[in-house]
Design a protein around this motif. Structure first.
Motif, PDB file in Angstrom:
ATOM      1  N   VAL A  51       0.851  -1.186   0.000  1.00 25.23           N
ATOM      2  CA  VAL A  51       0.000   0.000   0.000  1.00 25.23           C
ATOM      3  C   VAL A  51       0.889   1.240   0.000  1.00 25.23           C
ATOM      4  CG1 VAL A  51      -1.832   1.265   1.181  1.00 25.23           C
ATOM      5  CG2 VAL A  51      -1.757  -1.232   1.318  1.00 25.23           C
ATOM      6  N   LYS A  52       0.613   2.153  -0.920  1.00 25.20           N
ATOM      7  CA  LYS A  52       1.414   3.377  -1.021  1.00 25.20           C
ATOM      8  C   LYS A  52       0.636   4.558  -0.450  1.00 25.20           C
ATOM      9  CE  LYS A  52       4.079   2.002  -5.123  1.00 25.20           C
ATOM     10  NZ  LYS A  52       4.448   2.373  -6.516  1.00 25.20           N
ATOM     11  N   VAL A  53       1.169   5.130   0.626  1.00 23.71           N
ATOM     12  CA  VAL A  53       0.592   6.313   1.248  1.00 23.71           C
ATOM     13  C   VAL A  53       1.740   7.245   1.620  1.00 23.71           C
ATOM     14  CG1 VAL A  53      -0.748   7.255   3.174  1.00 23.71           C
ATOM     15  CG2 VAL A  53      -1.402   5.078   2.167  1.00 23.71           C
ATOM     16  N   GLY A  54       1.633   8.520   1.276  1.00 19.25           N
ATOM     17  CA  GLY A  54       2.677   9.473   1.578  1.00 19.25           C
ATOM     18  C   GLY A  54       2.709   9.857   3.048  1.00 19.25           C
ATOM     19  N   VAL A  55       3.881  10.284   3.510  1.00 18.22           N
ATOM     20  CA  VAL A  55       4.031  10.749   4.891  1.00 18.22           C
ATOM     21  C   VAL A  55       3.114  11.941   5.152  1.00 18.22           C
ATOM     22  CG1 VAL A  55       5.640  11.793   6.541  1.00 18.22           C
ATOM     23  CG2 VAL A  55       6.379   9.866   5.138  1.00 18.22           C
ATOM     24  N   THR A  56       2.977  12.808   4.151  1.00 18.14           N
ATOM     25  CA  THR A  56       2.101  13.972   4.306  1.00 18.14           C
ATOM     26  C   THR A  56       0.657  13.542   4.547  1.00 18.14           C
ATOM     27  OG1 THR A  56       3.512  15.287   2.850  1.00 18.14           O
ATOM     28  CG2 THR A  56       1.284  16.093   3.221  1.00 18.14           C
ATOM     29  N   PRO A  68      -9.304   9.295   5.431  1.00 22.83           N
ATOM     30  CA  PRO A  68      -9.202   8.310   4.339  1.00 22.83           C
ATOM     31  C   PRO A  68     -10.581   8.025   3.764  1.00 22.83           C
ATOM     32  CG  PRO A  68      -8.050   7.560   6.322  1.00 22.83           C
ATOM     33  CD  PRO A  68      -8.852   8.752   6.717  1.00 22.83           C
ATOM     34  N   GLN A  69     -10.668   8.073   2.422  1.00 19.55           N
ATOM     35  CA  GLN A  69     -11.956   7.827   1.779  1.00 19.55           C
ATOM     36  C   GLN A  69     -11.853   6.894   0.585  1.00 19.55           C
ATOM     37  OE1 GLN A  69     -13.585  11.762   0.882  1.00 19.55           O
ATOM     38  NE2 GLN A  69     -14.850  11.624   2.710  1.00 19.55           N
ATOM     39  N   ARG A  70     -10.788   7.053  -0.218  1.00 19.21           N
ATOM     40  CA  ARG A  70     -10.669   6.225  -1.414  1.00 19.21           C
ATOM     41  C   ARG A  70     -10.416   4.765  -1.024  1.00 19.21           C
ATOM     42  NH1 ARG A  70      -6.457   6.730  -3.931  1.00 19.21           N
ATOM     43  NH2 ARG A  70      -5.244   7.906  -2.401  1.00 19.21           N
ATOM     44  N   PRO A  71     -10.817   3.812  -1.878  1.00 19.08           N
ATOM     45  CA  PRO A  71     -10.580   2.397  -1.560  1.00 19.08           C
ATOM     46  C   PRO A  71      -9.129   2.090  -1.204  1.00 19.08           C
ATOM     47  CG  PRO A  71     -12.066   2.567  -3.425  1.00 19.08           C
ATOM     48  CD  PRO A  71     -11.630   3.975  -3.106  1.00 19.08           C
ATOM     49  N   GLU A  72      -8.171   2.704  -1.924  1.00 16.80           N
ATOM     50  CA  GLU A  72      -6.758   2.468  -1.604  1.00 16.80           C
ATOM     51  C   GLU A  72      -6.424   2.966  -0.200  1.00 16.80           C
ATOM     52  OE1 GLU A  72      -2.689   1.372  -2.344  1.00 16.80           O
ATOM     53  OE2 GLU A  72      -4.606   0.802  -3.235  1.00 16.80           O
ATOM     54  N   LEU A  74      -8.553   3.204   2.298  1.00  9.26           N
ATOM     55  CA  LEU A  74      -9.192   2.312   3.265  1.00  9.26           C
ATOM     56  C   LEU A  74      -8.409   1.011   3.418  1.00  9.26           C
ATOM     57  CD1 LEU A  74     -12.906   2.924   2.235  1.00  9.26           C
ATOM     58  CD2 LEU A  74     -11.689   3.843   4.209  1.00  9.26           C
ATOM     59  N   ARG A  75      -7.799   0.549   2.336  1.00  6.26           N
ATOM     60  CA  ARG A  75      -6.916  -0.623   2.458  1.00  6.26           C
ATOM     61  C   ARG A  75      -5.714  -0.286   3.338  1.00  6.26           C
ATOM     62  NH1 ARG A  75      -8.695  -1.519  -2.908  1.00  6.26           N
ATOM     63  NH2 ARG A  75      -7.007  -0.282  -3.814  1.00  6.26           N
ATOM     64  N   ALA A  76      -5.248   0.951   3.235  1.00  2.00           N
ATOM     65  CA  ALA A  76      -4.142   1.376   4.090  1.00  2.00           C
ATOM     66  C   ALA A  76      -4.556   1.369   5.557  1.00  2.00           C
ATOM     67  CB  ALA A  76      -3.673   2.775   3.680  1.00  2.00           C
ATOM     68  N   VAL A  77      -5.780   1.771   5.839  1.00  2.00           N
ATOM     69  CA  VAL A  77      -6.257   1.785   7.226  1.00  2.00           C
ATOM     70  C   VAL A  77      -6.290   0.369   7.790  1.00  2.00           C
ATOM     71  CG1 VAL A  77      -8.238   2.300   8.707  1.00  2.00           C
ATOM     72  CG2 VAL A  77      -7.557   3.928   6.938  1.00  2.00           C
ATOM     73  N   ARG A  78      -6.745  -0.581   6.973  1.00  2.00           N
ATOM     74  CA  ARG A  78      -6.739  -1.970   7.439  1.00  2.00           C
ATOM     75  C   ARG A  78      -5.309  -2.466   7.683  1.00  2.00           C
ATOM     76  NH1 ARG A  78     -10.637  -5.401   7.431  1.00  2.00           N
ATOM     77  NH2 ARG A  78      -9.351  -7.113   6.686  1.00  2.00           N
ATOM     78  N   ALA A  79      -4.385  -2.070   6.816  1.00  3.56           N
ATOM     79  CA  ALA A  79      -2.984  -2.449   7.026  1.00  3.56           C
ATOM     80  C   ALA A  79      -2.433  -1.790   8.286  1.00  3.56           C
ATOM     81  CB  ALA A  79      -2.151  -2.046   5.806  1.00  3.56           C
ATOM     82  N   LEU A  80      -2.834  -0.554   8.554  1.00  2.09           N
ATOM     83  CA  LEU A  80      -2.387   0.135   9.766  1.00  2.09           C
ATOM     84  C   LEU A  80      -2.841  -0.599  11.026  1.00  2.09           C
ATOM     85  CD1 LEU A  80      -2.981   3.873   8.785  1.00  2.09           C
ATOM     86  CD2 LEU A  80      -0.774   2.816   9.336  1.00  2.09           C
TER      87      LEU A  80
END
Length: 315
Positions: A51-56, A68-72, A74-80
């Motif tokens: 999952v690619k998410v910027g530090v900003t 977070p709103q986009r599907p990508e 939300l996948r990041a939130v599950r990974a978090l």
């Protein structure tokens, strides 16, 4: 001076409190602080999860400047949740809560159901039932009836489907039921009511999602039509406030009826639509509760891809 263990105890207590009451950005910030991870390390762990998410963006999320709103995302939130060693769905749940807006106004909550769909839980259950993305059926008509009980809970849902097969050999349908917050899917009951029988049933306890096979007694050929009806006995969750139906592609007619118990009448009902899980709600329209039958309904002659639902407010 406080010892390191005292600091850890305080951080853990703050985290537990934030996960229970939110809001999302406070819980995320508390989780990152409790694990002692700089945002660069969090980003690195996310990349290892694909999952690619910027530090900003991470910084904005924990400040409450963005959600977070986009599907990508939300996948990041599950990974978090996994990276930060949190209970499954603990952050996703908080994203469904109303968020404070400018001048203390409250913006509309995201549908928890749409968040669950975007976060991958449904894909996991369908994979366990060997259900392909395209089930081979095109919906010509779908009529759903919900019954809200005396405790304001979603007591029961009944679905009547009219479908047409677009390839040979189709002999089943996978029904999905999304319980409200606090639902206990293993205590739900699936009833095959007409032209089908219940096969395998799978559920995801933390999100209250249930998926069930409905087996036909025939194999459909391309072009064949078929009618079947099933029900889900729920009654396991906290008070219900809305019901949302998602559509992956345009289809036939859809009708949704919600009937309320005489001891649990809402003060207001309305219809709404969403183009996607991340899109704002639109097409809101008040619905009048019928006096004798205590029900409201919507009818969409030809559904479009997206979400359609009915919401209601309690006193």
């Amino acid at each position: 001076m406080p010892h390191a263990t005292q600091h850890a105890d305080i951080a853990t207590a703050d985290l537990d409190s934030a996960l229970r009451g939110g809001p999302f950005h406070v819980a995320l910030r508390a989780a990152i602080a409790a694990r002692g991870l700089p945002l660069q390390r969090v980003q690195h762990h996310l990349s290892r999860h694909g999952v690619k998410v910027g530090v900003t963006s991470l910084s904005y999320w924990q400040q409450g400047a963005r959600r977070p709103q986009r599907p990508e995302s939300l996948r990041a939130v599950r990974a978090l949740e996994e990276i930060l060693e949190l209970p499954e769905e603990s952050l996703i749940r908080l994203l469904a809560e109303p968020n404070a807006g400018p001048a203390g106004q409250r913006s509309a909550a995201r549908s928890y159901r749409s968040l669950v769909e975007a976060s991958g839980v449904l894909d996991q259950l369908l994979a366990e039932l060997d259900c392909p993305p395209d089930g081979g059926l095109h919906t010509l008509g779908h009529h759903e009836r919900l019954r809200i009980g005396a405790r304001r809970e979603l007591a029961e849902r009944e679905s009547h489907h009219i479908v047409r097969a677009h390839r040979d050999g189709i002999d089943r349908f996978v029904a999905v039921h999304h319980g409200d917050r606090g639902a206990v899917p293993e205590s739900m009951r699936v009833h095959a009511l007409e032209n089908c029988r219940t096969g395998r049933v799978r559920w995801h306890r933390d999100t209250g999602v249930l998926a069930a096979e409905l087996l036909f007694d025939t194999r459909l050929r391309a072009g064949d039509t078929f009618l079947f009806r099933y029900g889900v006995e729920d009654g396991t969750a906290d008070e219900s406030r809305e019901y949302v139906r998602g559509f992956d592609a345009p289809g036939g007619q859809y009708a949704l009826q919600v009937r309320f118990h005489a001891a649990a009448l809402p003060v207001r009902c309305h219809r709404f639509a969403q183009h996607s899980a991340a899109a704002p709600r639109s097409g809101c329209q008040d619905l009048a509760l019928s006096g004798r039958h205590r029900s409201v309904h919507v009818v969409e002659p030809r559904v479009r891809a997206g979400f359609l639902g009915i919401g209601w407010d309690w006193e």
